[in-house]
Design a protein around this motif. Structure first.
Motif, short mmCIF file in Angstrom:
data_model
loop_
_atom_site.label_atom_id
_atom_site.label_comp_id
_atom_site.label_asym_id
_atom_site.label_seq_id
_atom_site.Cartn_x
_atom_site.Cartn_y
_atom_site.Cartn_z
N GLY A 220 -72.16 -3.28 39.88
CA GLY A 220 -71.58 -3.66 38.60
C GLY A 220 -70.46 -2.76 38.14
O GLY A 220 -69.52 -3.22 37.48
N THR A 221 -70.52 -1.49 38.52
CA THR A 221 -69.48 -0.55 38.07
C THR A 221 -68.13 -0.83 38.71
O THR A 221 -67.11 -0.29 38.26
CB THR A 221 -69.91 0.90 38.35
OG1 THR A 221 -69.08 1.80 37.62
CG2 THR A 221 -69.81 1.23 39.83
N CYS A 222 -68.10 -1.66 39.75
CA CYS A 222 -66.84 -1.98 40.44
C CYS A 222 -65.99 -2.97 39.67
O CYS A 222 -64.79 -3.11 39.95
CB CYS A 222 -67.13 -2.56 41.83
SG CYS A 222 -68.09 -1.52 42.93
N PHE A 223 -66.58 -3.67 38.71
CA PHE A 223 -65.88 -4.79 38.09
C PHE A 223 -64.66 -4.35 37.28
O PHE A 223 -63.70 -5.12 37.16
CB PHE A 223 -66.85 -5.58 37.20
CG PHE A 223 -67.72 -6.53 37.98
CD1 PHE A 223 -67.51 -7.89 37.93
CD2 PHE A 223 -68.75 -6.05 38.78
CE1 PHE A 223 -68.30 -8.76 38.66
CE2 PHE A 223 -69.55 -6.91 39.51
CZ PHE A 223 -69.33 -8.27 39.45
N THR A 224 -64.69 -3.16 36.72
CA THR A 224 -63.53 -2.68 35.95
C THR A 224 -62.31 -2.55 36.85
O THR A 224 -61.21 -2.99 36.49
CB THR A 224 -63.83 -1.32 35.29
OG1 THR A 224 -64.99 -1.44 34.47
CG2 THR A 224 -62.66 -0.87 34.44
N ALA A 225 -62.48 -1.94 38.03
CA ALA A 225 -61.37 -1.80 38.95
C ALA A 225 -60.91 -3.15 39.48
O ALA A 225 -59.71 -3.37 39.67
CB ALA A 225 -61.77 -0.89 40.11
N VAL A 226 -61.86 -4.07 39.71
CA VAL A 226 -61.49 -5.41 40.16
C VAL A 226 -60.65 -6.11 39.10
O VAL A 226 -59.63 -6.72 39.40
CB VAL A 226 -62.76 -6.23 40.48
CG1 VAL A 226 -62.40 -7.70 40.72
CG2 VAL A 226 -63.47 -5.66 41.70
N GLN A 237 -55.29 -4.49 45.40
CA GLN A 237 -56.45 -5.38 45.43
C GLN A 237 -57.38 -5.04 46.59
O GLN A 237 -58.60 -5.17 46.47
CB GLN A 237 -55.99 -6.84 45.52
CG GLN A 237 -55.31 -7.34 44.25
CD GLN A 237 -54.71 -8.72 44.42
OE1 GLN A 237 -54.83 -9.35 45.46
NE2 GLN A 237 -54.02 -9.19 43.38
N ARG A 238 -56.81 -4.61 47.71
CA ARG A 238 -57.65 -4.19 48.85
C ARG A 238 -58.50 -2.98 48.48
O ARG A 238 -59.66 -2.86 48.90
CB ARG A 238 -56.76 -3.86 50.06
CG ARG A 238 -56.05 -5.05 50.66
CD ARG A 238 -55.18 -4.63 51.83
NE ARG A 238 -54.29 -5.69 52.24
CZ ARG A 238 -53.01 -5.52 52.57
NH1 ARG A 238 -52.48 -4.31 52.52
NH2 ARG A 238 -52.29 -6.55 52.95
N VAL A 239 -57.93 -2.06 47.71
CA VAL A 239 -58.68 -0.86 47.29
C VAL A 239 -59.86 -1.27 46.41
O VAL A 239 -60.99 -0.78 46.60
CB VAL A 239 -57.75 0.11 46.53
CG1 VAL A 239 -58.55 1.28 45.97
CG2 VAL A 239 -56.65 0.62 47.46
N ALA A 240 -59.62 -2.17 45.45
CA ALA A 240 -60.70 -2.62 44.57
C ALA A 240 -61.78 -3.36 45.36
O ALA A 240 -62.97 -3.17 45.13
CB ALA A 240 -60.13 -3.52 43.47
N LEU A 241 -61.35 -4.20 46.32
CA LEU A 241 -62.31 -4.94 47.13
C LEU A 241 -63.13 -4.00 48.02
O LEU A 241 -64.33 -4.21 48.22
CB LEU A 241 -61.59 -5.97 48.00
CG LEU A 241 -62.47 -6.83 48.92
CD1 LEU A 241 -63.52 -7.59 48.11
CD2 LEU A 241 -61.61 -7.79 49.74
N PHE A 242 -62.49 -2.95 48.51
CA PHE A 242 -63.21 -1.97 49.32
C PHE A 242 -64.33 -1.32 48.52
O PHE A 242 -65.44 -1.11 49.03
CB PHE A 242 -62.25 -0.89 49.82
CG PHE A 242 -62.93 0.25 50.53
CD1 PHE A 242 -63.37 0.12 51.83
CD2 PHE A 242 -63.13 1.47 49.88
CE1 PHE A 242 -64.01 1.17 52.48
CE2 PHE A 242 -63.77 2.51 50.52
CZ PHE A 242 -64.20 2.36 51.82
N HIS A 243 -64.06 -1.01 47.25
CA HIS A 243 -65.08 -0.41 46.40
C HIS A 243 -66.28 -1.34 46.24
O HIS A 243 -67.45 -0.90 46.28
CB HIS A 243 -64.48 -0.07 45.03
CG HIS A 243 -65.32 0.82 44.20
ND1 HIS A 243 -65.30 0.82 42.82
CD2 HIS A 243 -66.25 1.75 44.53
CE1 HIS A 243 -66.15 1.71 42.35
NE2 HIS A 243 -66.74 2.28 43.37
N VAL A 244 -66.01 -2.64 46.06
CA VAL A 244 -67.09 -3.61 45.92
C VAL A 244 -67.90 -3.70 47.21
O VAL A 244 -69.14 -3.64 47.20
CB VAL A 244 -66.52 -5.01 45.57
CG1 VAL A 244 -67.64 -6.04 45.52
CG2 VAL A 244 -65.81 -4.95 44.22
#
Length: 307
Positions: A220-226, A237-244
């Protein structure tokens, strides 16, 4: 009161986007050779990025803030997207210090960051003023995250949500889903972990269910970066997806072993709240350590997923 919290949420989201824009514009204007070299030095090797992310997040007390900053750096062209991956791996470890150590609340620091940045932008000559603009944007970013947390925090006090938590029992999948939703709303896995620590200590949920909550909180904490990356470049966007994907990888890895892990934490001893905090640390530490050798493959995979 309900409309007030909704207004706070909307304001927090608007400030988040504005802070991202100010931070990015300041970095682009200031981006000289030295700043670019410093960023590249921090992430020159995966190990260096790993430890830089851990230390930076421990200082910032927010993996969400560091991830959003990494998205900004990549979006501004200051950092190759592949270099940011190790930084995020480290941030997942650094954020666990929040639940282990008593830290200075970020709210006490944010006003000084904003004042320092705004005064620097007004009075510092030459291109150094743009670095102050970035500092101000960073302060706005922290302030926005605080507003988002304040706006969503009253939800956990609603009787309906508290009853739902009590009724979860040992349904681990529901625990993961609930942890994901609460963490996404609070924009903080640490805040969710703190709530779970209280619920476990009060006997409202069992330790295995608490672990499931923590697993979901890391997703859930990944949603802010997404959310911040939606209007950014493909590389960001690749960085945010990597975090998820990193946190989903950890959940899939640990989910089948919820009961044995809970038993092991019990053997380690300590209060129930301490056991929950230890679970948060162990989950992030092992997830990042196991994902570390996969970094080169991850970069190639994400290029295909988001060309």
């Amino acid at each position: 009161m309900k409309s007030l919290y909704i207004a706070i949420l909307v304001l927090g989201l608007c400030l988040l986007l504005w802070g991202m824009k100010i931070l990015r514009q300041g970095l682009q204007a200031f981006a000289g050779h030295r700043l670019h070299q410093a960023l590249l030095w921090m992430t020159a090797t995966p190990w260096r990025g790993f430890w830089s992310g851990s230390i930076s997040t421990a200082l910032l007390q927010s993996s969400t803030a560091l991830t959003v900053m990494a998205v900004s750096f990549v979006d501004a062209g200051l950092l190759p997207f592949g270099n940011a991956f190790a930084l995020i791996l480290g941030s997942n470890i650094g954020t666990t210090l929040t639940t282990q150590l008593l830290a200075l609340p970020l709210d006490h620091i944010t006003p000084y960051i904003m004042v320092f940045g705004s005064l620097g932008f007004l009075f510092i000559p030459s291109r150094w003023r743009f670095l102050s603009q970035s500092v101000f944007g960073l302060g706005v970013l922290f302030f926005a995250l605080g507003l988002l947390q304040v706006g969503m925090a009253p939800l956990v006090d609603l009787p309906s949500i508290q009853n739902f938590l009590r009724q979860l029992g040992d349904n681990h999948l529901q625990g993961v889903i609930a942890g994901t939703i609460i963490s996404a709303l609070l924009h903080s896995s640490n805040a969710t972990t703190g709530i779970v620590m209280l619920l476990t200590a009060d006997g409202w949920i069992t330790l295995p269910t608490a672990l499931a909550f923590i697993f979901g909180a890391n997703i859930g904490t990944c949603f802010t970066a997404v959310f911040a990356a939606l209007a950014s470049s493909r590389a960001a966007q690749r960085v945010a997806l990597f975090h998820v994907l990193l946190n989903i990888f950890g959940v899939l890895l640990f989910f089948p072993f919820v009961e044995p892990m809970a038993h092991g934490l019990t053997l380690l001893g300590g209060s129930l709240a301490r056991q929950v905090a230890n679970a948060h640390t162990i989950f992030n530490l092992l997830s990042s350590a196991l994902a570390f050798p996969l970094l080169p493959w991850s970069a190639r995979f994400l290029k295909k997923v988001l060309p």
